[in-house]
Each structure stands twice: as C-alpha cells, then as structure tokens.
Write an enzyme that holds these catalytic residues in place. Structure first.
Site: not given
Ligand code: NDP
Length: 240
Positions: A132, A145
């Site tokens: 990030s 974070y």
């Molecule tokens: P979302 O919350 O929309 O998606 C997160 C995904 O991670 C979901 O599909 C969730 O699925 C999955 N997840 C969470 N915990 C677990 C776990 N323990 N095991 C398996 N799957 C898991 O977030 P984003 O798409 O925005 O984020 C994706 C990545 O990008 C993250 O690493 C985030 O930190 C990073 N990021 C996002 C930014 C943003 O502004 N959106 C900016 C910078 C980085 P489920 O709950 O079904 O398991």
C-alpha cells in the site's frame, strides 16, 4: 492452456476485479476467500473456488495443491487478501493489531512459501504482493496497518533479491485509496467518517478496482525477464 493463477481475497474489491481480468484473458484460476459462496457466484469457467483463510497454512496449501493437480503448477500468485483496521496506537484493541499482522503479513508469507520451491525448480513464476502507499509512507491512525504494509514492502524486496537468480519475479503493488469494502471493517465510526470526509473534500474516488486489476495484468504480461518491482498507483487527486 495458460498457466494457473492464484488470487487470494478474490471475493471483493481488487481481488474480484483481478479475477475477472485474468478469467477474461483465459487463465485458469484458483480463487481463495472465506466467503466462498461469493466466488462461486461468479460462474467462471476453469476456476476453482476455495474457502480458506490465508492465516490457515494447511488450508491455504491444500487449496493450491488441489488446483495444481488439475491445472499444473502455479505461475502467478497474487497475495491480495488483507484487512485495514484503522485506529490510534493508544486506544486500538491489540486484537486488531494481531489480526492485521496475521492476515496482511503472515498470510502473504504463507502464500510465498507454498509456491516458491516449485517456481525455483521450474525457473519461472511470479508473485505479486499487495502492499500500500501506507507501506512506504505514514498516515494518521494507520500505525498498525502501516506496520503490516511496511512489512510487506520489506519482505517483498528481500525475497525478490533472493529469487532473482532463479528467474522468479516478486512484485509489490502499492495502491492509494480506492473505494472497496476495505474501510468498512474499521471499528471506529469517527475514523471512518474522517476518512470519507477526506475522500469527499479531495475528490479522490475516480480510480477503480478495475484500474488496479489492469495494472497487475500488464505487469504480469511483461516478459519473464522484465520485473516491474514496485508499482505505486493512486487517484490523481490524492495529494498524500
Ligand atoms: P476488500 O476489503 O474489498 O477485499 C479484501 C479481500 O480479502 C476480501 O476478498 C476478503 O475476503 C479477503 N480476506 C480478508 N481476510 C482474509 C483472510 N484471513 N483469508 C482470506 N481472505 C481474506 O479490500 P481491497 O480489495 O481494497 O484490498 C485488497 C488488498 O489491497 C488488501 O491487501 C489491502 O490492504 C490492499 N490495499 C487496498 C487499498 C484500498 O484503498 N482499497 C489501498 C492500498 C492497499 P473474505 O472476507 O471473503 O475472506
């Protein structure tokens, strides 16, 4: 058939957009998340949907090995699953720190260790880790974070160096704020309200998960001898 692509956290946000991008390009997929019913709802061909928590090493590895039996070795692992629980260090529940570090850091390391040996043997493969902008610069209320994402930036670069001689690429992607479910898990209503207010006053919000997906696809599609090591990508209006 094209080689197997594994995407963690494919039930929402970036993971969902990347699943569509790679599926449309004809890649067989292993999609991983806890909410497997969402993955199954996509109705994608040549796709295995696995219910696994990335912190559960055994379940994560079993999902990968089962998919490899059908589609062959993983050529691309996208360690995208992550959570963002904002809070300030003085007040935040340490359970939230632990959850973030477990999922965002150890989950990524689990994924890497599951695929590295085979990629080295084949002298081919790519790992994309989601860090990030909070993995290279500080933001208020992001202490834990940031700790997790600085860790992803650091471990990605170290492993990139370790795997370079074996022709295995490690890339890290550092997005800025993009509207997904990510913020919704933060428990402080005040922090969430301040964040939404910041988005509104700056006008950040044009950038979409699909833009991130296209960028990852582009980086992967470069020849194996080209490694785009780090990508910082954010809304043009994001000034932080
Ligand atoms: P979302 O919350 O929309 O998606 C997160 C995904 O991670 C979901 O599909 C969730 O699925 C999955 N997840 C969470 N915990 C677990 C776990 N323990 N095991 C398996 N799957 C898991 O977030 P984003 O798409 O925005 O984020 C994706 C990545 O990008 C993250 O690493 C985030 O930190 C990073 N990021 C996002 C930014 C943003 O502004 N959106 C900016 C910078 C980085 P489920 O709950 O079904 O398991």
């Amino acid at each position: 058939m094209k080689p197997l692509v594994v995407i963690t956290g494919a039930s929402s946000g970036f993971g969902k957009a990347m699943a569509k991008e790679f599926h449309d390009a004809g890649y067989p997929l292993l999609l991983i998340a806890r909410r497997v019913e969402i993955l199954e709802g996509y109705g994608f061909s040549n796709t295995i949907c696995a219910k696994a928590d990335v912190t559960d090493r055994q379940a994560f590895e079993k999902a990968v090995r089962d998919a490899e039996k059908i589609y062959g070795p993983v050529d691309l692992l996208i360690n995208n699953a992550g959570v963002m629980l904002l809070g300030n260090l003085e007040n935040q529940d340490p359970e939230e720190w632990k959850r973030m570090l477990d999922i965002n850091v150890l989950g990524v390391m689990n994924g890497m260790q599951i695929v590295i040996s085979e990629m080295k043997k084949r002298q081919h493969g790519t790992i994309v880790n989601f860090s990030s902008l909070a993995g290279v610069k500080p933001f208020v209320n992001h202490a834990a974070y940031c700790a997790s994402k600085y860790a992803v930036s650091g471990l990605s670069e170290v492993s990139r160096m370790e795997l370079a001689a074996d022709n295995v690429r490690v890339m890290r992607i550092l997005p800025g704020a993009v509207n997904t479910e990510l913020l919704s898990h933060t428990t402080s209503d005040k922090i969430k309200a301040d964040y939404y207010n910041w988005l509104e006053t700056t006008g950040v919000g044009g950038i979409k998960a699909e833009d991130i997906a296209k960028t990852v696809y582009f980086a992967y599609e470069m020849p194996q001898c080209v490694n785009i090591r780090e990508i910082q990508i954010a809304d043009t209006r994001q000034d932080a």
